[in-house]
Structure formats: structure tokens, C-alpha cells
Design a protein around this motif. Sequence first.
Motif, PDB file in Angstrom:
ATOM      1  N   TYR A 195      -5.213  -0.198   5.759  1.00 48.37           N
ATOM      2  CA  TYR A 195      -4.621  -1.189   5.820  1.00 48.37           C
ATOM      3  C   TYR A 195      -5.475  -2.713   5.902  1.00 48.37           C
ATOM      4  O   TYR A 195      -5.085  -3.934   6.162  1.00 48.37           O
ATOM      5  CB  TYR A 195      -3.297  -1.412   6.541  1.00 48.37           C
ATOM      6  CG  TYR A 195      -2.392  -0.404   6.399  1.00 48.37           C
ATOM      7  CD1 TYR A 195      -1.664  -0.222   5.456  1.00 48.37           C
ATOM      8  CD2 TYR A 195      -2.228   0.726   7.423  1.00 48.37           C
ATOM      9  CE1 TYR A 195      -0.721   0.753   4.840  1.00 48.37           C
ATOM     10  CE2 TYR A 195      -1.373   1.676   6.983  1.00 48.37           C
ATOM     11  CZ  TYR A 195      -0.650   1.798   5.775  1.00 48.37           C
ATOM     12  OH  TYR A 195       0.412   2.851   5.460  1.00 48.37           O
ATOM     13  N   THR A 207      -3.956   5.988   2.449  1.00 49.63           N
ATOM     14  CA  THR A 207      -3.873   4.501   2.504  1.00 49.63           C
ATOM     15  C   THR A 207      -4.821   3.735   3.727  1.00 49.63           C
ATOM     16  O   THR A 207      -4.986   4.355   4.540  1.00 49.63           O
ATOM     17  CB  THR A 207      -2.278   3.977   2.883  1.00 49.63           C
ATOM     18  OG1 THR A 207      -1.902   4.632   3.970  1.00 49.63           O
ATOM     19  CG2 THR A 207      -1.527   4.233   1.641  1.00 49.63           C
ATOM     20  N   ALA A 250       1.303   4.160  -2.950  1.00 45.49           N
ATOM     21  CA  ALA A 250       0.980   5.640  -2.569  1.00 45.49           C
ATOM     22  C   ALA A 250       2.217   6.507  -2.935  1.00 45.49           C
ATOM     23  O   ALA A 250       2.317   7.649  -3.238  1.00 45.49           O
ATOM     24  CB  ALA A 250       0.791   5.810  -0.848  1.00 45.49           C
ATOM     25  N   ALA A 280       0.797  -1.209  -0.065  1.00 44.84           N
ATOM     26  CA  ALA A 280       0.006  -0.138  -0.049  1.00 44.84           C
ATOM     27  C   ALA A 280       0.978   1.366   0.003  1.00 44.84           C
ATOM     28  O   ALA A 280       0.700   2.234  -0.762  1.00 44.84           O
ATOM     29  CB  ALA A 280      -0.843   0.054   1.241  1.00 44.84           C
ATOM     30  N   ASP A 281       1.927   1.333   0.844  1.00 44.04           N
ATOM     31  CA  ASP A 281       2.612   2.430   0.903  1.00 44.04           C
ATOM     32  C   ASP A 281       3.653   2.848  -0.338  1.00 44.04           C
ATOM     33  O   ASP A 281       3.869   3.822  -0.816  1.00 44.04           O
ATOM     34  CB  ASP A 281       3.631   2.244   2.065  1.00 44.04           C
ATOM     35  CG  ASP A 281       2.865   2.295   3.442  1.00 44.04           C
ATOM     36  OD1 ASP A 281       1.819   2.849   3.268  1.00 44.04           O
ATOM     37  OD2 ASP A 281       3.324   2.058   4.485  1.00 44.04           O
TER      38      ASP A 281
END
Length: 194
Positions: free
Chosen positions: A39, A37, A26, A22-23
Motif C-alpha cells: 500500500y 499487495t 489482487a 489494490a485489494d
Amino acid sequence: MSAVDPHEALRVLVVDDEREVADAYALRLRGFCDVETAYSGQEALATIDDEEIDIVLLDRHMPGLSGDEVLAELTDREYDGRVVMVTAVDPDFDVLELPFDDYLCKPVEREDLRTVIDQQRQILAYEVLGAYFSAESKRAVVDAQTSEHHREDHDGYAAVVERADRLRNRARRLLRDETVLDRFEGIGREESPR
């Protein structure tokens, strides 16, 4: 593209239970759009409840609430943005019943991610524009046919005005070319003789 103003930018939510994935997505989107984001599926739904999110990049297999379950919940909540599945799950016939707008198999390159987001932005912009034109046409016709005194206490009229204003602001944020809004707003609607 220069740095974006978060109040004027396309708003994207990346949802993946693997934080590093996710990071990473992003980071790839930094400067291209306003990106957040989440999680987990629950965190994604909470974010969508709290903010106007235009596009959701959604992992399919997550513990707890899966991407498929998040999609179902978004449909139930009448989410008015676009959803792109970004997942390592190879698609099969089961995807035919899922209410997503695009499907990308991991790994996804930076330019492919940006391209799909821009495509979904354009589609959403025109959807919002159509809804705005409908609401604004109703407001303009009522304005041309009634007095301000009759309109000021009418709940339905106030709701249409609020909806038109909200949709116009969102369309301006999503469109790259605002001249289409200017042309629509320039249409005269003459008062009919009473």
C-alpha cells in the motif's frame, strides 16, 4: 485455470496506496498467479527486497514514495522482473523516460489485467531463459574441459553453477512449455583431447 501452488506460480505484487483498489486487483488475480499487495512505495520495495517478485503492478501517484520514484529505485537496484504501471494518470511525453514495461489506465478489466500479466510473464520467461542458457553453457564447457578436482575450489565456477541453478528453477516456474529446457540440457559438449 486451477488454484496455483505458491511455490510454482508467477509472483505478482500489486502496489497502490488505495487499499480497496489494490485489494480489488489482487482479488481479480486470485487463482491466476501468486499475488501480494503493498500500500506504499516503501512497502513495495521492502517486499521486493524480501521475495522474488516477477511482475509489479505499480500505481503512479502515491503519497510518500511515488510510482515514478519506485521505478527509479528498482532501476538502481537492478530489479530483474517486469513493471506495469496501472494508474489513473493519463500518459504524456513524460512516460518516454520512465523505465516501465507496460502502462494501463484505470479502470482495468479483469481479463485485460490477466492478459497483460501473461504477456509480461512470457517476456520475462524468455529473458530468464537467455540468461540461463548463457550461464549453463559456461558451466558445461568448463565441465567438459576441466577435471572435477580443478573445479571444486574455483569461486567463479561455483558462482556460475549457483546462477545457472537459480535461473533454471525460475525459468521452469515461468515457462508454460519446459521442453525448451530439456532440449538445451540434451546438447552434448564433448571433451577435447588434452
